[in-house]
Design an enzyme around this catalytic site. Structure first.
Site, PDB file in Angstrom:
ATOM      1  N   ASP A 159       0.871  -1.172   0.000  1.00  0.00           N
ATOM      2  CA  ASP A 159       0.000   0.000   0.000  1.00  0.00           C
ATOM      3  C   ASP A 159       0.907   1.221   0.000  1.00  0.00           C
ATOM      4  OD1 ASP A 159      -2.367   1.576   0.211  1.00  0.00           O
ATOM      5  OD2 ASP A 159      -1.986   1.837   2.340  1.00  0.00           O
ATOM      6  N   SER A 160       0.312   2.381  -0.260  1.00  0.00           N
ATOM      7  CA  SER A 160       1.078   3.617  -0.181  1.00  0.00           C
ATOM      8  C   SER A 160       1.513   3.900   1.259  1.00  0.00           C
ATOM      9  CB  SER A 160       0.235   4.775  -0.708  1.00  0.00           C
ATOM     10  OG  SER A 160      -0.999   4.836  -0.020  1.00  0.00           O
ATOM     11  N   TYR A 187      -0.595   8.533  -2.506  1.00  0.00           N
ATOM     12  CA  TYR A 187      -0.669   8.249  -3.943  1.00  0.00           C
ATOM     13  C   TYR A 187      -1.909   8.920  -4.559  1.00  0.00           C
ATOM     14  CZ  TYR A 187       2.761   4.337  -3.699  1.00  0.00           C
ATOM     15  OH  TYR A 187       3.872   3.549  -3.569  1.00  0.00           O
ATOM     16  N   GLY A 188      -2.905   9.170  -3.715  1.00  0.00           N
ATOM     17  CA  GLY A 188      -4.224   9.581  -4.201  1.00  0.00           C
ATOM     18  C   GLY A 188      -4.255  10.864  -5.000  1.00  0.00           C
ATOM     19  N   CYS A 209      -3.756  -0.938  -2.172  1.00  0.00           N
ATOM     20  CA  CYS A 209      -4.059   0.477  -2.393  1.00  0.00           C
ATOM     21  C   CYS A 209      -5.010   0.630  -3.587  1.00  0.00           C
ATOM     22  CB  CYS A 209      -2.750   1.205  -2.674  1.00  0.00           C
ATOM     23  SG  CYS A 209      -2.936   2.951  -3.048  1.00  0.00           S
ATOM     24  N   ASN A 210      -6.100   1.312  -3.367  1.00  0.00           N
ATOM     25  CA  ASN A 210      -7.067   1.511  -4.457  1.00  0.00           C
ATOM     26  C   ASN A 210      -6.489   2.346  -5.587  1.00  0.00           C
ATOM     27  OD1 ASN A 210     -10.122   0.718  -3.501  1.00  0.00           O
ATOM     28  ND2 ASN A 210      -8.788   1.184  -1.788  1.00  0.00           N
ATOM     29  N   THR A 211      -5.734   3.385  -5.236  1.00  0.00           N
ATOM     30  CA  THR A 211      -5.172   4.254  -6.266  1.00  0.00           C
ATOM     31  C   THR A 211      -4.164   3.481  -7.119  1.00  0.00           C
ATOM     32  OG1 THR A 211      -5.398   6.086  -4.687  1.00  0.00           O
ATOM     33  CG2 THR A 211      -4.126   6.503  -6.679  1.00  0.00           C
ATOM     34  N   GLU A 261      -5.771   9.412   9.082  1.00  0.00           N
ATOM     35  CA  GLU A 261      -4.389   9.299   9.576  1.00  0.00           C
ATOM     36  C   GLU A 261      -4.228  10.011  10.915  1.00  0.00           C
ATOM     37  OE1 GLU A 261      -1.022   9.123   7.395  1.00  0.00           O
ATOM     38  OE2 GLU A 261      -1.970   7.614   6.123  1.00  0.00           O
ATOM     39  N   CYS A 277     -11.220   3.211  -0.929  1.00  0.00           N
ATOM     40  CA  CYS A 277      -9.938   3.730  -0.439  1.00  0.00           C
ATOM     41  C   CYS A 277      -9.625   3.025   0.871  1.00  0.00           C
ATOM     42  CB  CYS A 277     -10.039   5.235  -0.220  1.00  0.00           C
ATOM     43  SG  CYS A 277      -8.567   5.969   0.529  1.00  0.00           S
ATOM     44  N   THR A 278      -8.364   2.661   1.020  1.00  0.00           N
ATOM     45  CA  THR A 278      -7.941   1.914   2.213  1.00  0.00           C
ATOM     46  C   THR A 278      -8.298   2.598   3.531  1.00  0.00           C
ATOM     47  OG1 THR A 278      -5.825   3.044   1.967  1.00  0.00           O
ATOM     48  CG2 THR A 278      -5.962   0.793   1.140  1.00  0.00           C
ATOM     49  N   HIS A 279      -8.353   3.923   3.542  1.00  0.00           N
ATOM     50  CA  HIS A 279      -8.547   4.653   4.799  1.00  0.00           C
ATOM     51  C   HIS A 279     -10.014   4.794   5.216  1.00  0.00           C
ATOM     52  CE1 HIS A 279      -4.411   5.618   4.067  1.00  0.00           C
ATOM     53  NE2 HIS A 279      -4.327   6.418   5.120  1.00  0.00           N
TER      54      HIS A 279
HETATM   55  N1  DGL Z   1      -3.985   3.880  -0.155  1.00  0.00           N
HETATM   56  C1  DGL Z   1      -4.662   4.938  -0.866  1.00  0.00           C
HETATM   57  C2  DGL Z   1      -5.896   4.360  -1.561  1.00  0.00           C
HETATM   58  O1  DGL Z   1      -6.433   3.351  -1.165  1.00  0.00           O
HETATM   59  C3  DGL Z   1      -5.063   6.072   0.049  1.00  0.00           C
HETATM   60  C4  DGL Z   1      -3.888   6.849   0.597  1.00  0.00           C
HETATM   61  C5  DGL Z   1      -3.114   7.561  -0.486  1.00  0.00           C
HETATM   62  O2  DGL Z   1      -3.627   8.521  -1.101  1.00  0.00           O
HETATM   63  O3  DGL Z   1      -1.982   7.148  -0.714  1.00  0.00           O
HETATM   64  O4  DGL Z   1      -6.330   4.912  -2.536  1.00  0.00           O
END
Ligand code: DGL
Length: 281
Positions: A15-16, A47-48, A78-80, A157, A189-191
């Protein structure tokens, strides 16, 4: 079919940053016999807000590092990164690569009753159109409304999950989804699972939330079974953690994500890796 010896190579998850730990947790719960290696690219998060090209370059590096750890399957938590880099990763790597977009979209396609599906994610995920394409394929009749919610990541976060500020932010971002009367909302998104409570509250009882972590873990289980690459049933899966920035900061935020402390995360420098340039996998 004879009894197979277990394949004790680990599953790789990247993940990011810390958010992918929610996906790792789901994978470990579903597959308790599997070992896992987690990489959080904390030096380069988020990453988003970054371009497809940059996110793809980072993703290839993360994959390169995990391949060096001898993984048998890669999960892009990570979704992005999934939205921008999954095809490139699948093309470049010789091991199976599982992303989070398709499992989340499939779960939403299955659950919607009124055919109105919402997707929330980072700016990159929403602009990539990855969820929209997956849903168009899996639920061709569905009407999809996608909305970027960039402020959700820093709120999660910071652990700022309740109260006036997250509520106002959620009300603003979610208004178009309420207006579209979605009955199913993908947390793309993971968060966002950390903000589930406030999101559910603002959306109201008519909308169910889809968290792709469990659906992704199920796909991982299926792929390992197809490949006959499961760990030995008597083995007790262990996890190792790597991060590209300070391990201390990771431990602090990570324990909030997993609800438990993360033992012994290690710092690594992966800035020179790229599986396209070296013969990994
Ligand atoms: N992990 C990213 C996602 O799931 C979210 C955090 C980021 O922007 O890096 O898209």
């Amino acid at each position: 079919v004879g009894v197979q010896r277990g394949d004790d190579r680990p599953i790789g998850v990247f993940d990011s940053g810390v958010g992918g730990l929610t996906v790792l947790r789901a994978v470990r719960e579903r597959l308790p016999h599997e070992h896992a290696v987690y990489l959080g690219d904390t030096a380069r998060v988020p990453y988003g807000s970054k371009s497809a090209e940059v996110v793809t370059r980072y993703s290839l590096r993360n994959a390169g590092f995990l391949l060096e750890q001898g993984i048998k399957l890669l999960v892009v938590a990570c979704n992005t990164a999934t939205a921008f880099a999954l095809p490139e990763l699948q093309h470049t790597l010789k091991i199976p690569v599982v992303g989070v977009v398709e499992p989340g979209a499939a779960a939403a396609a299955q659950r919607t009753q009124n055919g109105r599906v919402g997707v929330i994610g980072t700016a990159g995920t929403v602009s990539s159109g990855a969820y929209q394409r997956a849903l168009a394929r899996l639920a061709p009749q569905a009407q999809v409304t996608a909305q970027a919610c960039p402020l959700f990541v820093p709120l999660a976060e910071e652990g700022w999950l309740t109260g006036e500020v997250p509520r106002r932010v959620a009300e603003t971002y979610l208004a178009p989804l309420i207006q579209a009367r979605v009955d199913t909302l993908v947390l793309g998104c993971t968060h966002y699972p950390l903000l589930k409570e406030v999101i559910a509250d603002v959306m109201g009882p008519g909308a169910q939330l889809v968290d792709s972590a469990e659906a992704t873990a199920e796909v991982v289980a299926q792929r390992l079974a197809e490949l006959g690459a499961q760990g030995a049933p008597e083995s007790q899966g262990a996890a190792r953690y790597f991060v590209t920035d300070s391990a201390e900061r990771f431990a602090e935020v990570a324990s909030r994500f997993l609800g438990a402390p993360i033992p012994g995360a290690q710092h690594v420098d992966i800035s020179s890796l790229d599986p396209r340039e070296r013969s990994y996998g």
